[in-house]
Design a protein around this motif. Sequence first.
Motif, mmCIF file in Angstrom:
data_model
loop_
_atom_site.group_PDB
_atom_site.id
_atom_site.type_symbol
_atom_site.label_atom_id
_atom_site.label_comp_id
_atom_site.label_asym_id
_atom_site.label_seq_id
_atom_site.Cartn_x
_atom_site.Cartn_y
_atom_site.Cartn_z
ATOM 1 N N ALA A 295 0.824 -1.210 0.000
ATOM 2 C CA ALA A 295 0.000 0.000 0.000
ATOM 3 C C ALA A 295 0.861 1.264 0.000
ATOM 4 C CB ALA A 295 -0.934 0.005 1.210
ATOM 5 N N GLU A 296 2.104 1.164 0.500
ATOM 6 C CA GLU A 296 3.003 2.320 0.527
ATOM 7 C C GLU A 296 4.046 2.274 -0.579
ATOM 8 O OE1 GLU A 296 2.586 0.517 3.541
ATOM 9 O OE2 GLU A 296 0.955 1.854 4.129
ATOM 10 N N TYR A 297 3.946 1.291 -1.475
ATOM 11 C CA TYR A 297 4.963 1.163 -2.529
ATOM 12 C C TYR A 297 4.813 2.327 -3.521
ATOM 13 C CZ TYR A 297 7.991 -1.023 -5.994
ATOM 14 O OH TYR A 297 9.013 -1.287 -6.871
ATOM 15 N N GLY A 298 5.938 2.942 -3.899
ATOM 16 C CA GLY A 298 5.877 4.069 -4.813
ATOM 17 C C GLY A 298 5.212 5.268 -4.152
ATOM 18 N N THR A 299 4.541 6.075 -4.966
ATOM 19 C CA THR A 299 3.894 7.274 -4.432
ATOM 20 C C THR A 299 2.437 7.038 -4.081
ATOM 21 O OG1 THR A 299 3.428 7.983 -6.699
ATOM 22 C CG2 THR A 299 5.442 8.826 -5.669
#
Length: 391
Positions: A295-299
């Motif tokens: 869920a927090e991967y990348g932006t």
Amino acid sequence: MDDLRAAIDRYVVLPSDEVLTAVTLWVAASHIQPALQHAPRLAVVGPTKGCGKSRVLDVLHETVHKPMMTVNTSPAVVFRIIGEDPPTLLVDEADTIFGPKAGDKEDLRGLLNAGHQRNRPAWRISGPEHKPTAFPTFAMAALAGIGDLPDTIMDRAVVLRMQKRKPGEKVAPFRSRHSVPELNALRDRLAAWLNPLRGTAHRLVPPMPVEDRAADTWEPLVIVADLAGGHWPAQARAACLAMTRNEVVQDEQTTLKTRLLRDIRRVFEHQGDKEALRSQDLLAALLQDAEAPWAEYGTKGLNAYHLANLLRDFGISPANHRFENGRQAKAYSRNQFLDAWARYCPDPAPPAPAAGETVLARRAQGKPPTPPTGTLPAGPPGGPVGPRPTR
């Protein structure tokens, strides 16, 4: 050292100035390896062919101390070549030695691991009298191949991650009639400078910007830089920091990919091990796991592009799939993951049941034990004379 750096830069396009500095120092360190405590490996790896890996070895062959070039070799040969003044091993197509189709090469891998540190001999039965014999393993080695080498070798290596040349990036053609004499002259100048300094190099304990095994691997390169003086000490330590940090990032990315494989396997299991899952359904299931990093991967969290990119190195990609309702959608087939699951996150083997556990398990399930067959002996246990004494 400056002339050597310029010569390497003419023949090979390396990923960065730090990598060029590291290769130059590694070549020079080969000329003082009898004075060293550690023999760093040089891992020349790239994602595909045509990245310049073999050209790096061509240049190394003409500049290092006592080069021994090989494409495929046996541990027995290497055992017998390494001595008090060992050669510098140059192994091309190393992926064919350690790849999944290479068979059993554990002896060679063990030799390369042990040879990173002095006084780690390999013992073998040798000669007509079959006597135990200690074979030295200490030698510097450069290994080139497609894809990463085994972790135990990469952990002991200065890692060059080669890339294909971009349009406009030019190198001088490597031609034996003029390239070899030029590089050999540099090699002889290096030897004339460094050979008398082996005693000094042996006594040096340079301050290092890294610790533990990374310090062991980079110390020979920093020693050469300190012997050279000028801009080389600062340049060597800057290269050490930049390249070791890059490998930490690579390790974290590899760990993340392994986590992704495990999470996808769990999603398939929860869905009853279906033949395929729609890309969007798979993504939704991954993002719902509050303990996972997706869920927090990348932006904005893991998306379809990220998912395909992370799985690409495993040979896994989405494709059109027709589901039972007749609709087509981009999906991931479960069969695509089987090989990667077996290699990178295999299920732990269940422990073998101990004696008597099978019977106890049957009783726990409410099943009566199987009655014994045959005739039971009469009299007390152990026969008429009582139980047998314990030995």
